[in-house]
Design an enzyme around this catalytic site. Structure first.
Site, PDB file in Angstrom:
ATOM      1  N   LYS A 112     -12.581   1.634 -14.017  1.00 24.99           N
ATOM      2  CA  LYS A 112     -12.872   0.220 -13.729  1.00 24.99           C
ATOM      3  C   LYS A 112     -13.197  -0.531 -15.023  1.00 24.99           C
ATOM      4  CE  LYS A 112     -12.352   0.341  -9.258  1.00 24.99           C
ATOM      5  NZ  LYS A 112     -11.201  -0.325  -8.639  1.00 24.99           N
ATOM      6  N   ASP A 139       0.858  -1.188   0.000  1.00 21.64           N
ATOM      7  CA  ASP A 139       0.000   0.000   0.000  1.00 21.64           C
ATOM      8  C   ASP A 139       0.887   1.228   0.000  1.00 21.64           C
ATOM      9  OD1 ASP A 139      -2.135   1.955   0.810  1.00 21.64           O
ATOM     10  OD2 ASP A 139      -3.273   0.111   1.100  1.00 21.64           O
ATOM     11  N   TYR A 159     -14.309   7.650 -12.514  1.00 17.78           N
ATOM     12  CA  TYR A 159     -13.937   6.524 -11.659  1.00 17.78           C
ATOM     13  C   TYR A 159     -14.456   5.205 -12.252  1.00 17.78           C
ATOM     14  CZ  TYR A 159     -14.601   3.093  -7.919  1.00 17.78           C
ATOM     15  OH  TYR A 159     -14.628   1.925  -7.195  1.00 17.78           O
ATOM     16  N   SER A 196     -16.439  -2.753  -9.891  1.00 18.29           N
ATOM     17  CA  SER A 196     -17.523  -2.111  -9.151  1.00 18.29           C
ATOM     18  C   SER A 196     -18.815  -2.192  -9.940  1.00 18.29           C
ATOM     19  CB  SER A 196     -17.147  -0.641  -8.944  1.00 18.29           C
ATOM     20  OG  SER A 196     -18.260   0.089  -8.532  1.00 18.29           O
ATOM     21  N   ASN A 222     -18.196  10.396   2.009  1.00 15.39           N
ATOM     22  CA  ASN A 222     -19.040  10.545   0.821  1.00 15.39           C
ATOM     23  C   ASN A 222     -20.184   9.547   0.834  1.00 15.39           C
ATOM     24  OD1 ASN A 222     -17.286  12.408  -0.590  1.00 15.39           O
ATOM     25  ND2 ASN A 222     -15.881  10.672  -0.862  1.00 15.39           N
ATOM     26  N   ASN A 223     -19.965   8.431   1.483  1.00 15.46           N
ATOM     27  CA  ASN A 223     -20.906   7.314   1.379  1.00 15.46           C
ATOM     28  C   ASN A 223     -21.888   7.294   2.547  1.00 15.46           C
ATOM     29  OD1 ASN A 223     -18.057   5.893   0.162  1.00 15.46           O
ATOM     30  ND2 ASN A 223     -19.869   6.014  -1.118  1.00 15.46           N
ATOM     31  N   LEU A 269      -0.368   3.937   1.258  1.00  5.88           N
ATOM     32  CA  LEU A 269      -0.978   4.610   2.420  1.00  5.88           C
ATOM     33  C   LEU A 269      -1.566   5.976   2.063  1.00  5.88           C
ATOM     34  CD1 LEU A 269       1.623   3.591   5.199  1.00  5.88           C
ATOM     35  CD2 LEU A 269      -0.517   2.440   4.568  1.00  5.88           C
ATOM     36  N   ASN A 275      -4.596   6.508   1.258  1.00  7.97           N
ATOM     37  CA  ASN A 275      -5.949   6.620   1.847  1.00  7.97           C
ATOM     38  C   ASN A 275      -6.135   5.617   2.978  1.00  7.97           C
ATOM     39  OD1 ASN A 275      -8.514   7.910   1.823  1.00  7.97           O
ATOM     40  ND2 ASN A 275      -9.414   6.090   0.882  1.00  7.97           N
ATOM     41  N   THR A 328     -20.576   0.098 -10.386  1.00  8.46           N
ATOM     42  CA  THR A 328     -20.685   1.357 -11.122  1.00  8.46           C
ATOM     43  C   THR A 328     -20.428   1.161 -12.624  1.00  8.46           C
ATOM     44  OG1 THR A 328     -20.141   3.700 -10.903  1.00  8.46           O
ATOM     45  CG2 THR A 328     -18.302   2.180 -10.852  1.00  8.46           C
TER      46      THR A 328
HETATM   47  P1  NAD Z   1      -9.606   2.230   0.302  1.00  6.01           P
HETATM   48  O1  NAD Z   1      -9.277   3.599  -0.170  1.00  6.01           O
HETATM   49  O2  NAD Z   1      -9.854   2.035   1.753  1.00  6.01           O
HETATM   50  O3  NAD Z   1      -8.475   1.192  -0.157  1.00  6.01           O
HETATM   51  C1  NAD Z   1      -7.688   1.382  -1.314  1.00  6.01           C
HETATM   52  C2  NAD Z   1      -6.242   1.306  -0.866  1.00  6.01           C
HETATM   53  O4  NAD Z   1      -5.389   1.456  -1.998  1.00  6.01           O
HETATM   54  C3  NAD Z   1      -5.868   2.406   0.129  1.00  6.01           C
HETATM   55  O5  NAD Z   1      -5.266   1.806   1.254  1.00  6.01           O
HETATM   56  C4  NAD Z   1      -4.874   3.282  -0.619  1.00  6.01           C
HETATM   57  O6  NAD Z   1      -3.906   3.852   0.235  1.00  6.01           O
HETATM   58  C5  NAD Z   1      -4.295   2.302  -1.624  1.00  6.01           C
HETATM   59  N1  NAD Z   1      -3.788   2.886  -2.869  1.00  6.01           N
HETATM   60  C6  NAD Z   1      -4.397   3.776  -3.678  1.00  6.01           C
HETATM   61  N2  NAD Z   1      -3.616   4.044  -4.728  1.00  6.01           N
HETATM   62  C7  NAD Z   1      -2.486   3.291  -4.591  1.00  6.01           C
HETATM   63  C8  NAD Z   1      -1.309   3.145  -5.355  1.00  6.01           C
HETATM   64  N3  NAD Z   1      -1.120   3.843  -6.475  1.00  6.01           N
HETATM   65  N4  NAD Z   1      -0.356   2.289  -4.923  1.00  6.01           N
HETATM   66  C9  NAD Z   1      -0.519   1.593  -3.779  1.00  6.01           C
HETATM   67  N5  NAD Z   1      -1.625   1.706  -2.999  1.00  6.01           N
HETATM   68  C10 NAD Z   1      -2.595   2.561  -3.406  1.00  6.01           C
HETATM   69  O7  NAD Z   1     -10.863   1.740  -0.551  1.00  6.01           O
HETATM   70  P2  NAD Z   1     -11.708   0.382  -0.435  1.00  6.01           P
HETATM   71  O8  NAD Z   1     -13.100   0.773  -0.156  1.00  6.01           O
HETATM   72  O9  NAD Z   1     -11.014  -0.587   0.428  1.00  6.01           O
HETATM   73  O10 NAD Z   1     -11.649  -0.098  -1.953  1.00  6.01           O
HETATM   74  C11 NAD Z   1     -10.759  -1.086  -2.420  1.00  6.01           C
HETATM   75  C12 NAD Z   1     -11.019  -1.316  -3.894  1.00  6.01           C
HETATM   76  O11 NAD Z   1     -12.380  -1.697  -4.086  1.00  6.01           O
HETATM   77  C13 NAD Z   1     -10.792  -0.067  -4.745  1.00  6.01           C
HETATM   78  O12 NAD Z   1     -10.166  -0.459  -5.947  1.00  6.01           O
HETATM   79  C14 NAD Z   1     -12.204   0.439  -4.997  1.00  6.01           C
HETATM   80  O13 NAD Z   1     -12.284   1.154  -6.202  1.00  6.01           O
HETATM   81  C15 NAD Z   1     -12.976  -0.880  -5.069  1.00  6.01           C
HETATM   82  N6  NAD Z   1     -14.414  -0.706  -4.761  1.00  6.01           N
HETATM   83  C16 NAD Z   1     -14.778  -0.124  -3.573  1.00  6.01           C
HETATM   84  C17 NAD Z   1     -16.141   0.063  -3.303  1.00  6.01           C
HETATM   85  C18 NAD Z   1     -16.585   0.730  -2.028  1.00  6.01           C
HETATM   86  O14 NAD Z   1     -17.723   1.207  -1.955  1.00  6.01           O
HETATM   87  N7  NAD Z   1     -15.770   0.766  -0.977  1.00  6.01           N
HETATM   88  C19 NAD Z   1     -17.109  -0.349  -4.230  1.00  6.01           C
HETATM   89  C20 NAD Z   1     -16.691  -0.951  -5.409  1.00  6.01           C
HETATM   90  C21 NAD Z   1     -15.330  -1.133  -5.668  1.00  6.01           C
HETATM   91  N1  UFG Z   2     -26.828   9.076   0.099  1.00  6.11           N
HETATM   92  C1  UFG Z   2     -27.516  10.052   0.806  1.00  6.11           C
HETATM   93  N2  UFG Z   2     -26.800  10.930   1.565  1.00  6.11           N
HETATM   94  C2  UFG Z   2     -25.437  10.865   1.665  1.00  6.11           C
HETATM   95  C3  UFG Z   2     -24.749   9.854   0.953  1.00  6.11           C
HETATM   96  C4  UFG Z   2     -25.488   8.981   0.172  1.00  6.11           C
HETATM   97  O1  UFG Z   2     -28.736  10.129   0.737  1.00  6.11           O
HETATM   98  O2  UFG Z   2     -24.845  11.683   2.383  1.00  6.11           O
HETATM   99  C5  UFG Z   2     -27.601   8.112  -0.706  1.00  6.11           C
HETATM  100  C6  UFG Z   2     -27.235   8.113  -2.173  1.00  6.11           C
HETATM  101  O3  UFG Z   2     -27.988   9.084  -2.867  1.00  6.11           O
HETATM  102  C7  UFG Z   2     -27.577   6.674  -2.572  1.00  6.11           C
HETATM  103  C8  UFG Z   2     -27.279   5.872  -1.304  1.00  6.11           C
HETATM  104  O4  UFG Z   2     -27.290   6.816  -0.241  1.00  6.11           O
HETATM  105  O5  UFG Z   2     -28.945   6.560  -2.849  1.00  6.11           O
HETATM  106  C9  UFG Z   2     -25.933   5.177  -1.329  1.00  6.11           C
HETATM  107  O6  UFG Z   2     -24.914   6.116  -1.605  1.00  6.11           O
HETATM  108  P1  UFG Z   2     -23.358   5.757  -1.407  1.00  6.11           P
HETATM  109  O7  UFG Z   2     -22.597   7.007  -1.692  1.00  6.11           O
HETATM  110  O8  UFG Z   2     -23.152   5.119  -0.088  1.00  6.11           O
HETATM  111  O9  UFG Z   2     -23.112   4.643  -2.496  1.00  6.11           O
HETATM  112  P2  UFG Z   2     -23.222   4.680  -4.090  1.00  6.11           P
HETATM  113  O10 UFG Z   2     -24.172   3.613  -4.483  1.00  6.11           O
HETATM  114  O11 UFG Z   2     -23.486   6.039  -4.586  1.00  6.11           O
HETATM  115  O12 UFG Z   2     -21.741   4.336  -4.553  1.00  6.11           O
HETATM  116  C10 UFG Z   2     -20.969   3.285  -3.969  1.00  6.11           C
HETATM  117  C11 UFG Z   2     -19.483   3.630  -4.094  1.00  6.11           C
HETATM  118  C12 UFG Z   2     -19.068   3.572  -5.538  1.00  6.11           C
HETATM  119  C13 UFG Z   2     -19.435   2.239  -6.118  1.00  6.11           C
HETATM  120  C14 UFG Z   2     -20.920   1.995  -5.962  1.00  6.11           C
HETATM  121  C15 UFG Z   2     -21.305   0.632  -6.474  1.00  6.11           C
HETATM  122  O13 UFG Z   2     -19.235   4.930  -3.596  1.00  6.11           O
HETATM  123  O14 UFG Z   2     -17.673   3.690  -5.604  1.00  6.11           O
HETATM  124  O15 UFG Z   2     -21.263   2.074  -4.575  1.00  6.11           O
HETATM  125  O16 UFG Z   2     -20.499  -0.325  -5.947  1.00  6.11           O
HETATM  126  F1  UFG Z   2     -19.136   2.243  -7.425  1.00  6.11           F
END
Ligand code: NAD
Ligand code: UFG
Length: 336
Positions: free
Chosen positions: A151, A30, A147, A123, A196-197, A32, A34, A125
């Site tokens: 993917k 990693d 983003y 994802s 954000n989520n 680090l 994020n 997405t």
């Molecule tokens: P996260 O940010 O907690 O984990 C990603 C990790 O990758 C972090 O620790 C960051 O420091 C590291 N990283 C980023 N760029 C790097 C680089 N260039 N070299 C080395 N390390 C690097 O996010 P997460 O939620 O654990 O997501 C992991 C994976 O799953 C990501 O690829 C994300 O796009 C994918 N994903 C996440 C979600 C979600 O909602 N959390 C949904 C769909 C897909």
């Molecule tokens: N929402 C709110 N208020 C907030 C945040 C979210 O009402 O402050 C709502 C959104 O409008 C949505 C639901 O909650 O209806 C879920 O939103 P998230 O942001 O938690 O999740 P998303 O589905 O928008 O997106 C997530 C990840 C993306 C990923 C996607 C599908 O952020 O990276 O799921 O895996 F691609």
């Protein structure tokens, strides 16, 4: 030895935990950007086994090659990447460089080191606006933000890689909405700044770090007007990686949804979180968020049939585990 890129992150730390628990050896890499290395210290004390940590960037091909060779890596689970949808529209080139170029460098290092097994974090997405539900793997692809396009491009790149060299064993996992935390309350999601989520934001409202939630629209064509998503427990998601890894014995490209198959609205999430935490979640109704779809949930049948994997944890469990993590770690890993 399994290399987990992005291993210190939210999903990565749970994947490392699952691999170590299954008796596999792990090197977590990693940069680090994020995350916090404390997550991996906790993983090790939780499961009573150690892993190797390498502070490195996936864009550094030489460093990756050295790690692959020195650690005797046989397969890579590739989670490293930038993931903030909104930010990806502000800094698209940063996302393409980090996610797409980073994956190209990783693959190049793997080819040189003759490591040809890769599981990639994609994802839901990539599906964009659903034309039918539930979303199965055959649904047309059309992400609506940079983003999501990183993917999709990586998915396409991996398919071309296999067409050019049929020794590769490639797993593409399309995650739906990962939430929750390990039931110990010791590892979980630790967002930098304002989340954000939905679920991390709700958890911060419950603990008093945020005043109230803004619901992004209540005029969708859904039973209560709020958006519907397929929330999946991060521990179930992590176990899916273990299943796919043991399935990738034959060359090929395996693309699978990892979701529960259930959809829950924003209001349902709020009510469930209130019930398990015993805390009120004040909210207001705001505008729709740009790029959001009304409803998104998976058809997880293929993962069930292919891997024998399915999610087992309920929304209440997801919220309870997320809450335990939030309550025990109000400042995330920075409090340690
Ligand atoms: P996260 O940010 O907690 O984990 C990603 C990790 O990758 C972090 O620790 C960051 O420091 C590291 N990283 C980023 N760029 C790097 C680089 N260039 N070299 C080395 N390390 C690097 O996010 P997460 O939620 O654990 O997501 C992991 C994976 O799953 C990501 O690829 C994300 O796009 C994918 N994903 C996440 C979600 C979600 O909602 N959390 C949904 C769909 C897909
Ligand atoms: N929402 C709110 N208020 C907030 C945040 C979210 O009402 O402050 C709502 C959104 O409008 C949505 C639901 O909650 O209806 C879920 O939103 P998230 O942001 O938690 O999740 P998303 O589905 O928008 O997106 C997530 C990840 C993306 C990923 C996607 C599908 O952020 O990276 O799921 O895996 F691609």
């Amino acid at each position: 030895m399994i290399l987990v890129t992005g291993g210190a992150g939210y999903i990565g730390s749970h994947v490392c935990m699952a691999l170590l628990d299954a008796g596999l050896d792990v090197v977590a890499l990693d940069n680090l950007s994020n995350s916090n290395q404390a997550s991996l210290q906790r993983v090790q004390s939780l499961c009573g086994r150690s892993l190797v940590f390498r502070h490195a960037d996936i864009r550094n091909e030489e460093a990756i090659y050295d790690i692959l060779r020195a650690c005797g890596v046989s397969a890579v689970i590739h989670l490293a990447g930038l993931k903030a949808v909104g930010d990806s529209s502000v800094r698209p080139m940063t996302y393409y460089e980090n996610n797409v170029l980073g994956t190209m460098r990783l693959i190049s290092a793997m080819r040189k080191a003759h490591v040809k097994t890769l599981v990639f974090s994609s994802s839901a997405t990539v599906y964009g606006v659903p034309t039918y539900l539930p979303l199965d793997e055959q649904h047309p692809l059309g992400p609506t933000n940079p983003y999501g396009r990183t993917k999709l491009f990586i998915e396409e790149m991996l398919k071309d890689l296999y067409r050019s060299d049929d020794e590769w064993r490639l797993g593409i996992l399309r995650y739906f909405n990962p939430v929750g935390a390990h039931e110990s309350g010791l590892i979980g999601e630790d967002p930098v700044g304002v989340p954000n989520n939905l679920v991390p934001f709700v958890a911060q409202v419950a603990i008093g770090k945020q005043e109230k939630l803004k619901i992004c629209g209540n005029d969708y064509d859904t039973p209560d007007g709020t958006g519907i998503r397929d929330y999946i427990h991060v521990v179930d998601l992590a176990s899916g990686h273990l299943s796919v890894l043991s399935h990738l014995k034959q060359p090929g490209v395996l693309t699978l949804n990892l979701g529960t198959g259930n959809g829950n609205s924003v209001l349902e999430v709020i009510r469930t979180f209130e019930a398990v935490s015993g805390r009120p979640i004040p909210y207001e109704i705001g505008e729709r968020r740009a790029g959001d779809v009304a409803i998104c949930y998976a058809d997880p049948t293929l993962a069930g049939e292919t891997l024998g994997w399915q999610s087992t944890r309920s929304l209440a469990q997801m919220c309870a585990d997320h809450w335990r993590w939030q309550l025990n770690n109000p400042c995330g890993y920075r409090g340690t």
